[in-house]
Design an enzyme around this catalytic site. Structure first.
Site, PDB file in Angstrom:
ATOM      1  N   ASP A 146       0.853  -1.175   0.000  1.00 17.85           N
ATOM      2  CA  ASP A 146       0.000   0.000   0.000  1.00 17.85           C
ATOM      3  C   ASP A 146       0.900   1.240   0.000  1.00 17.85           C
ATOM      4  O   ASP A 146       2.069   1.170   0.385  1.00 17.85           O
ATOM      5  CB  ASP A 146      -0.903  -0.009   1.238  1.00 17.85           C
ATOM      6  CG  ASP A 146      -1.880   1.149   1.246  1.00 17.85           C
ATOM      7  OD1 ASP A 146      -2.446   1.449   0.186  1.00 17.85           O
ATOM      8  OD2 ASP A 146      -2.056   1.763   2.313  1.00 17.85           O
TER       9      ASP A 146
ATOM     10  N   ASP B 121      -0.251   5.135   0.602  1.00 16.81           N
ATOM     11  CA  ASP B 121      -0.526   6.161   1.608  1.00 16.81           C
ATOM     12  C   ASP B 121      -0.526   5.553   3.011  1.00 16.81           C
ATOM     13  O   ASP B 121      -1.224   4.582   3.277  1.00 16.81           O
ATOM     14  CB  ASP B 121      -1.874   6.827   1.334  1.00 16.81           C
ATOM     15  CG  ASP B 121      -1.869   7.591   0.022  1.00 16.81           C
ATOM     16  OD1 ASP B 121      -0.986   8.445  -0.148  1.00 16.81           O
ATOM     17  OD2 ASP B 121      -2.743   7.326  -0.829  1.00 16.81           O
TER      18      ASP B 121
END
Length: 257
Positions: A7, A9
């Protein structure tokens, strides 16, 4: 040798700021010649835009190493109804992905209403989306279920929050394409040409990243540099395989069988 879905952010960056040690982690993956893909539910930017943003922050990332919920949504639409039409609430990351599969973006009896994220939701657009879904039968698709996301200034509302508003008003629930839908995970694994048994999901959210990894049969690493705090983990019925303060604490070789 393990591959990585990561991932973005809250894991590699917080807003436009790199999370300390993220550059070293990416360098390790590159040096060890591991396959990896940044997997983000953020549909606002194109992979090229995101790659530039990450490069400016100090991360050596190519656009081909980024897979967004916008790309997954476009792939889903193409598989379901090729050359269709859609009314789109979103930024260039979503509209470009939908145009690239041959779709026409229109508000005249569209096959789909596609909700992404934007810097400013316009009430007239929201009203139009609700009426298209409720009165004209347009199918309701949303890029991701995240109710909020991290920024440099704190939490900001995300696609899931707006989807809840449209669902409440229209009476129709959306089909979410992004994490934790295994559809996005399988699409990403195929894109990277790897198998779930040899891939690790790294994320900061229990309700999207970790559950997506668990339901897709992957080993998971939760990092505490994003929205999830250590004390929140116990309220979930599933657990990450590993917990780390940040990606700076991940040594990829430690996870090889």
């Amino acid at each position: 040798m393990k591959n990585f879905l990561i991932d973005m952010d809250g894991v590699l960056v917080q807003g436009k700021t790199i999370i300390p040690g993220a550059d070293v982690f990416i360098q390790k993956l590159i040096k060890q010649k591991r396959k990896f893909l940044l997997l983000t539910n953020n549909p606002i930017y194109t992979p090229r835009d995101l790659a530039h943003r990450l490069q400016e922050a100090g991360l050596q990332i190519h656009e081909k190493q980024i897979f967004t919920s916008a790309l997954a949504t476009a792939a889903f639409l193409h598989s379901q109804r090729p050359d269709g039409t859609a009314y789109v609430l979103g930024e260039s990351g979503l509209t470009q992905a939908i145009h690239e599969i041959g779709y026409i973006i229109t508000d005249i009896n569209p096959d789909y209403v596609v909700l992404g994220e934007t810097h400013a939701y316009h009430f007239e657009m929201i009203k139009k989306a609700i009426r298209l879904i409720n009165m004209h039968g347009s199918r309701f698709i949303a890029t991701n279920p995240d109710p909020s996301g991290p920024s440099e200034d704190g939490l900001v509302p995300a696609c899931g929050a707006m989807a809840a508003l449209i669902e409440k008003a229209s009476g129709i629930a959306p089909f979410f394409v992004g994490k934790p839908n295994p559809l996005m995970m399988r699409t990403a694994l195929n894109y990277l040409n790897v198998h779930s048994e040899n891939t690790i999901m790294v994320g900061d959210r229990m309700d999207t990243d970790i559950v997506a990894g668990v339901t897709s049969g992957m080993e998971t690493i939760l990092v505490l540099s994003g929205v999830t705090e250590l004390g929140e983990i116990e309220k979930y019925p599933y657990r990450p395989t590993h917990i780390k303060p940040s990606v700076a604490e991940i040594e990829p070789k430690d996870f090889d069988n």
